[in-house]
Design a protein around this motif. Structure first.
Motif, short mmCIF file in Angstrom:
data_model
loop_
_atom_site.label_atom_id
_atom_site.label_comp_id
_atom_site.label_asym_id
_atom_site.label_seq_id
_atom_site.Cartn_x
_atom_site.Cartn_y
_atom_site.Cartn_z
N ALA A 135 103.67 42.56 30.35
CA ALA A 135 104.48 42.01 30.91
C ALA A 135 104.59 40.72 29.55
O ALA A 135 104.71 39.42 30.45
N PRO A 136 104.83 40.45 27.77
CA PRO A 136 105.11 39.81 27.93
C PRO A 136 105.69 38.65 27.77
O PRO A 136 105.71 37.57 27.57
N SER A 137 107.03 38.84 27.88
CA SER A 137 107.85 37.57 28.74
C SER A 137 108.21 37.21 30.15
O SER A 137 109.39 36.69 29.94
N TYR A 138 107.74 38.55 31.27
CA TYR A 138 108.75 38.58 32.00
C TYR A 138 107.48 38.49 33.28
O TYR A 138 106.14 39.09 32.73
N SER A 139 107.58 39.18 34.77
CA SER A 139 106.78 39.70 35.56
C SER A 139 107.89 41.30 35.89
O SER A 139 108.80 40.92 36.52
N HIS A 140 106.66 41.75 36.12
CA HIS A 140 106.61 43.23 36.40
C HIS A 140 108.20 43.09 38.23
O HIS A 140 108.28 43.63 38.46
N ILE A 200 120.89 32.35 22.78
CA ILE A 200 119.73 32.36 23.77
C ILE A 200 119.53 30.95 24.75
O ILE A 200 119.18 30.69 25.49
N VAL A 201 118.96 29.82 23.21
CA VAL A 201 118.70 28.80 23.58
C VAL A 201 120.12 27.71 24.45
O VAL A 201 119.86 27.10 25.48
N ALA A 202 120.75 28.23 23.97
CA ALA A 202 122.06 27.31 24.45
C ALA A 202 122.29 28.11 25.66
O ALA A 202 122.58 26.87 26.27
N ALA A 257 113.08 32.88 22.42
CA ALA A 257 114.28 31.28 22.73
C ALA A 257 113.66 31.25 23.90
O ALA A 257 113.94 29.84 24.33
N VAL A 258 113.74 32.29 24.92
CA VAL A 258 113.46 32.25 26.61
C VAL A 258 112.36 31.12 26.48
O VAL A 258 112.65 30.21 27.65
#
Length: 130
Positions: A14-19, A53-55, A93-94
């Protein structure tokens, strides 16, 4: 901490999240979807997904601060976007906003439009406080 994140080794990375997030608190905080609007309701970064996304995440941070919530308290994130296949841009961005904080379970949903035609993304979260 109000959450425990799990990424089973049997599942894909999970590259930018968790399962999985297990909420261990008592107070649930629901945040409305945040978009890339400034204080005058002008769209920030028209046609720039990264900037929007940043905003959106920065607007979410403002709401989180008002509720006494940190990124470590977020147990669920949903990203609605007209460009769902731009995963690298979304992840970058996240992380630009959340830094090294472990990311919660996340769903990215492709949509045909948002509240204004210039908007490309809306981010909504749920937090749990101990």
């Amino acid at each position: 901490m109000a959450r425990r994140l799990i990424n089973p080794p049997e599942m894909h990375p999970a590259p930018s999240y968790s399962h999985i997030a297990i909420a261990e608190g008592h107070t649930v905080v629901y945040f409305a979807g945040q978009v890339a609007l400034d204080a005058e309701l002008a769209v920030i970064g028209p046609d720039d997904l990264h900037q929007q996304i940043v905003a959106s995440m920065r607007n979410l941070e403002k709401a989180m601060k008002a509720a006494g919530v940190s990124w470590d308290d977020i147990v669920r994130r949903t990203i609605y976007t007209t460009r769902p296949h731009e995963l690298a841009t979304i992840g970058t961005a996240v992380r630009e906003v959340t830094g090294d904080t472990a990311n919660p379970p996340q769903t990215i949903v492709g949509v045909t439009g948002l509240a204004l035609p210039e908007l490309l993304v809306e981010v909504e979260c749920t937090a749990v406080l101990g």
